[in-house]
Design a protein around this motif. Structure first.
Motif, PDB file in Angstrom:
ATOM      1  N   ALA A   1       4.375 -16.443  -5.171  1.00 18.31           N
ATOM      2  CA  ALA A   1       4.680 -16.610  -3.687  1.00 18.31           C
ATOM      3  C   ALA A   1       6.193 -16.206  -3.169  1.00 18.31           C
ATOM      4  O   ALA A   1       6.524 -16.222  -2.178  1.00 18.31           O
ATOM      5  N   VAL A   2       6.965 -16.227  -4.613  1.00 15.94           N
ATOM      6  CA  VAL A   2       8.619 -15.820  -4.097  1.00 15.94           C
ATOM      7  C   VAL A   2       8.724 -14.557  -4.748  1.00 15.94           C
ATOM      8  O   VAL A   2       9.673 -13.685  -4.363  1.00 15.94           O
ATOM      9  N   PHE A   3       8.132 -13.983  -5.929  1.00 17.60           N
ATOM     10  CA  PHE A   3       8.519 -12.823  -6.576  1.00 17.60           C
ATOM     11  C   PHE A   3       7.169 -12.001  -6.923  1.00 17.60           C
ATOM     12  O   PHE A   3       6.227 -12.743  -7.526  1.00 17.60           O
ATOM     13  N   VAL A   4       7.186 -10.838  -6.639  1.00 14.13           N
ATOM     14  CA  VAL A   4       5.851 -10.002  -7.213  1.00 14.13           C
ATOM     15  C   VAL A   4       6.332  -8.495  -7.544  1.00 14.13           C
ATOM     16  O   VAL A   4       7.263  -7.976  -6.580  1.00 14.13           O
ATOM     17  N   PRO A   5       6.096  -8.010  -8.492  1.00  6.63           N
ATOM     18  CA  PRO A   5       6.157  -6.350  -8.855  1.00  6.63           C
ATOM     19  C   PRO A   5       5.229  -5.690  -8.019  1.00  6.63           C
ATOM     20  O   PRO A   5       4.206  -6.136  -7.699  1.00  6.63           O
TER      21      PRO A   5
ATOM     22  N   HIS B   1      11.292  -3.140 -17.699  1.00  2.00           N
ATOM     23  CA  HIS B   1      10.045  -2.422 -17.080  1.00  2.00           C
ATOM     24  C   HIS B   1       8.882  -3.249 -17.968  1.00  2.00           C
ATOM     25  O   HIS B   1       7.636  -2.530 -18.179  1.00  2.00           O
ATOM     26  N   ALA B   2       9.026  -4.368 -18.551  1.00  2.00           N
ATOM     27  CA  ALA B   2       7.931  -5.081 -19.479  1.00  2.00           C
ATOM     28  C   ALA B   2       7.197  -5.930 -18.820  1.00  2.00           C
ATOM     29  O   ALA B   2       7.794  -6.613 -17.746  1.00  2.00           O
TER      30      ALA B   2
ATOM     31  N   PRO C   1       3.432   2.316 -14.700  1.00  2.00           N
ATOM     32  CA  PRO C   1       2.663   1.032 -15.277  1.00  2.00           C
ATOM     33  C   PRO C   1       3.742   0.245 -15.874  1.00  2.00           C
ATOM     34  O   PRO C   1       4.584   1.006 -16.661  1.00  2.00           O
ATOM     35  N   LEU C   2       3.953  -0.840 -16.251  1.00  2.00           N
ATOM     36  CA  LEU C   2       4.582  -1.713 -16.923  1.00  2.00           C
ATOM     37  C   LEU C   2       4.155  -1.626 -18.467  1.00  2.00           C
ATOM     38  O   LEU C   2       3.123  -1.309 -18.795  1.00  2.00           O
ATOM     39  N   ASN C   3       5.370  -1.692 -19.255  1.00  2.00           N
ATOM     40  CA  ASN C   3       5.178  -1.592 -20.794  1.00  2.00           C
ATOM     41  C   ASN C   3       4.750  -2.883 -21.207  1.00  2.00           C
ATOM     42  O   ASN C   3       4.823  -3.782 -20.675  1.00  2.00           O
TER      43      ASN C   3
END
Length: 210
Positions: free
Chosen positions: A120-124, A105-106, A63-65
């Motif tokens: 639509a261009v970037f996703v974690p 990682h935030a 999970p992200l912090n």
């Protein structure tokens, strides 16, 4: 082909990502700068790219912090490193405290990247199912996310969105329910409207009684 990976997890899952069209990529199409909530600029890089849907992803294995900005994250990571090196840390490894404290990682870091590039261009992309409380926090901060299992569906959503075709991506949970970013926002808007209506009714009743 780019053979170097940032973690053993990325290396272990490389074939699975390649099978669904995502190839190793460590640069965006051009150099970009992003800005954190405190106004400090920072850089970022993707892990993979799909040349068909033109979607960049950042692989995530935890999970992200909740670090609010880059400076806060740097101070937290430095303090954690000092405790770890002195033998006073409960962290099992450097990786574990870096995930908890590091800017890379935030949530805020990824929000900044997504705001500039667009969802639509970037996703974690998370390897494991996303816990409901984590998903609520990501959506609250306006961050769209998905899992590797749901990445093909998200890729389709991204492609349709670029074409201007209205659609929603629904993230399915292990319990069988599903939620979209748009659905989450509608629910919050409805809750806010209901609270506003109740407050107005109470004020009206108070004036009537007075």
């Amino acid at each position: 082909m780019i053979d170097q990976y940032d973690s053993d997890s990325e290396r272990a899952n490389a074939a699975a990502y390649t099978a669904i069209g995502f190839h190793r990529c460590t640069e965006f199409d051009r150099k970009r700068e992003f800005t954190d909530p405190a106004g400090e600029t920072y850089g970022a890089k993707p892990d993979r790219y799909n040349p068909i849907t033109k979607l960049y992803i950042d692989e995530k294995y935890a999970p992200l912090n909740h670090k609010k900005n880059r400076a806060t994250a740097k101070r937290g990571e430095a303090a954690a490193a000092a405790r770890y090196d002195a033998g006073f840390s409960k962290a099992k490894s450097r990786t574990s405290y870096q995930l908890k404290e590091g800017w890379n990682h935030a949530v805020a870091k990824h929000v900044g990247v997504q705001q500039v590039l667009s969802p639509a261009v970037f996703v974690p992309v998370f390897e494991d199912p996303i816990e409901p409380e984590d998903l609520d926090y990501y959506y609250e901060k306006k961050l769209r996310v998905c899992t590797r299992k749901s990445l093909p569906s998200y890729s389709a959503w991204a492609m349709f969105s670029k074409l201007g075709i209205p659609c929603e991506f629904r993230l399915h949970t292990e319990a069988g329910s599903s939620v979209s970013f748009e659905g989450y926002e509608r629910t919050k808007q409805e809750e806010a409207a209901a609270k506003k209506a109740i407050a107005a009714a109470k004020r009206k009743a108070s004036r009537t009684m007075g």
